[in-house]
Motif scaffolding. Sequence first.
Motif, PDB file in Angstrom:
ATOM      1  N   LEU A  70      50.094   5.341-106.507  1.00 30.38           N
ATOM      2  CA  LEU A  70      50.066   3.974-107.062  1.00 30.38           C
ATOM      3  C   LEU A  70      51.474   3.449-107.316  1.00 30.38           C
ATOM      4  O   LEU A  70      51.733   2.250-107.189  1.00 30.38           O
ATOM      5  CB  LEU A  70      49.274   3.970-108.378  1.00 30.38           C
ATOM      6  N   ALA A  71      52.361   4.347-107.703  1.00 34.87           N
ATOM      7  CA  ALA A  71      53.724   3.936-108.019  1.00 34.87           C
ATOM      8  C   ALA A  71      54.415   3.321-106.804  1.00 34.87           C
ATOM      9  O   ALA A  71      55.347   2.520-106.950  1.00 34.87           O
ATOM     10  CB  ALA A  71      54.525   5.121-108.542  1.00 34.87           C
ATOM     11  N   SER A 117      53.694  -7.275-101.447  1.00 31.14           N
ATOM     12  CA  SER A 117      52.328  -6.791-101.659  1.00 31.14           C
ATOM     13  C   SER A 117      51.987  -6.733-103.145  1.00 31.14           C
ATOM     14  O   SER A 117      50.880  -7.089-103.559  1.00 31.14           O
ATOM     15  CB  SER A 117      52.156  -5.400-101.036  1.00 31.14           C
ATOM     16  N   TYR A 118      52.966  -6.289-103.946  1.00 31.99           N
ATOM     17  CA  TYR A 118      52.701  -6.130-105.380  1.00 31.99           C
ATOM     18  C   TYR A 118      52.508  -7.481-106.060  1.00 31.99           C
ATOM     19  O   TYR A 118      51.631  -7.635-106.921  1.00 31.99           O
ATOM     20  CB  TYR A 118      53.836  -5.360-106.035  1.00 31.99           C
ATOM     21  N   SER A 119      53.287  -8.479-105.671  1.00 29.08           N
ATOM     22  CA  SER A 119      53.135  -9.809-106.279  1.00 29.08           C
ATOM     23  C   SER A 119      51.770 -10.410-105.940  1.00 29.08           C
ATOM     24  O   SER A 119      51.126 -11.041-106.797  1.00 29.08           O
ATOM     25  CB  SER A 119      54.257 -10.736-105.811  1.00 29.08           C
ATOM     26  N   ALA A 120      51.309 -10.200-104.709  1.00 32.11           N
ATOM     27  CA  ALA A 120      49.980 -10.696-104.323  1.00 32.11           C
ATOM     28  C   ALA A 120      48.897  -9.958-105.116  1.00 32.11           C
ATOM     29  O   ALA A 120      47.902 -10.557-105.534  1.00 32.11           O
ATOM     30  CB  ALA A 120      49.775 -10.504-102.825  1.00 32.11           C
ATOM     31  N   LEU A 121      49.106  -8.676-105.322  1.00 28.08           N
ATOM     32  CA  LEU A 121      48.147  -7.904-106.102  1.00 28.08           C
ATOM     33  C   LEU A 121      48.099  -8.389-107.545  1.00 28.08           C
ATOM     34  O   LEU A 121      47.012  -8.564-108.123  1.00 28.08           O
ATOM     35  CB  LEU A 121      48.531  -6.421-106.063  1.00 28.08           C
ATOM     36  N   GLU A 174      56.134   3.256-118.044  1.00 35.64           N
ATOM     37  CA  GLU A 174      55.808   4.423-117.215  1.00 35.64           C
ATOM     38  C   GLU A 174      54.516   4.258-116.425  1.00 35.64           C
ATOM     39  O   GLU A 174      54.218   5.081-115.550  1.00 35.64           O
ATOM     40  CB  GLU A 174      55.721   5.696-118.062  1.00 35.64           C
ATOM     41  N   ILE A 175      53.702   3.222-116.738  1.00 35.91           N
ATOM     42  CA  ILE A 175      52.496   3.029-115.934  1.00 35.91           C
ATOM     43  C   ILE A 175      52.900   2.479-114.574  1.00 35.91           C
ATOM     44  O   ILE A 175      54.021   1.987-114.382  1.00 35.91           O
ATOM     45  CB  ILE A 175      51.481   2.097-116.627  1.00 35.91           C
ATOM     46  N   CYS A 176      51.982   2.539-113.616  1.00 35.53           N
ATOM     47  CA  CYS A 176      52.320   2.159-112.245  1.00 35.53           C
ATOM     48  C   CYS A 176      52.389   0.645-112.045  1.00 35.53           C
ATOM     49  O   CYS A 176      53.016   0.177-111.091  1.00 35.53           O
ATOM     50  CB  CYS A 176      51.301   2.750-111.286  1.00 35.53           C
ATOM     51  N   GLY A 177      51.748  -0.104-112.908  1.00 33.13           N
ATOM     52  CA  GLY A 177      51.787  -1.550-112.775  1.00 33.13           C
ATOM     53  C   GLY A 177      50.467  -2.180-113.180  1.00 33.13           C
ATOM     54  O   GLY A 177      49.580  -1.520-113.722  1.00 33.13           O
ATOM     55  N   THR A 179      45.247  -2.812-115.341  1.00 33.29           N
ATOM     56  CA  THR A 179      46.373  -1.997-114.886  1.00 33.29           C
ATOM     57  C   THR A 179      45.945  -1.243-113.631  1.00 33.29           C
ATOM     58  O   THR A 179      44.746  -1.061-113.369  1.00 33.29           O
ATOM     59  CB  THR A 179      46.811  -0.989-115.961  1.00 33.29           C
ATOM     60  N   LEU A 180      46.899  -0.798-112.859  1.00 36.48           N
ATOM     61  CA  LEU A 180      46.565  -0.069-111.633  1.00 36.48           C
ATOM     62  C   LEU A 180      45.822   1.221-111.956  1.00 36.48           C
ATOM     63  O   LEU A 180      44.885   1.603-111.243  1.00 36.48           O
ATOM     64  CB  LEU A 180      47.845   0.238-110.836  1.00 36.48           C
ATOM     65  N   GLU A 181      46.222   1.898-113.042  1.00 41.53           N
ATOM     66  CA  GLU A 181      45.537   3.125-113.441  1.00 41.53           C
ATOM     67  C   GLU A 181      44.082   2.847-113.811  1.00 41.53           C
ATOM     68  O   GLU A 181      43.170   3.606-113.441  1.00 41.53           O
ATOM     69  CB  GLU A 181      46.243   3.786-114.625  1.00 41.53           C
TER      70      GLU A 181
END
Length: 228
Positions: A102-103, A111-115, A178-181, A197-199
């Motif tokens: 995930l990190a 990709s991350y901004s679209a997510l 420390e979380i992935c996002g 959160t991604l987690e």
Amino acid sequence: MALTEADVKKQIKHMMGFIEQEAGEKVEEIDAKAEEEFNIEKGRLVQTQRVMIMQFYEKKEKQIEQHKKIQMSNLTNQARLKVLTARDNMITDLLNEARQRLAEIAKDPASYSALLEGLVLQGFYQLLEPKVTVRCRQQDVEMVQVRSRFNKNIHIYKEALKSNVVVKIDQERFLPSEICGGIEVYNDNRKIKVSNTLENRLELMAQQMMPEIRVDLFGANPNRRFTD
């Protein structure tokens, strides 16, 4: 005619012989009867003991068979638990590897901004509140607060629900770095939270797809009667 002394002795001797013979025959009869009764009693005792011995060993055999069944059941259960533990460990390792990957998502800005945009809009739909607060990691604030993305999400929300939404980004409290996002979305009084959160998304996906994951990893369960 008077008997002589010799005749008397002869008769006495004859009578004694007769008595002795009769006594001998009686003794033999008693011995024979005693022998018969002895043999009958001996046979009865032998049969009784034989039955008792057979019952004893039959009971022992049943106990041994029952003990074997218990041992086999215990061994089968232990083996089943070991298999289940090994499978759970494999799934845990798989999810841990997925979390580590995930990190990598946040390392691709496009990709991350679209997510993030999709996660924010989904939070709006889940809360259905007129005022919401978005919380993210401190390093994601600039990416989340891009005005064009917010305006796009608000427009989509308005068009879908015919209702306005006022959005604020939390600039005081951030998600752990420390979380992935991902993000969290709160209602106005912060009593209702949507965790995107991604987690959290991975955890939800894992719960929903766990039956499919198990089938893919270990095959279909032959003991399962229903598959729906």
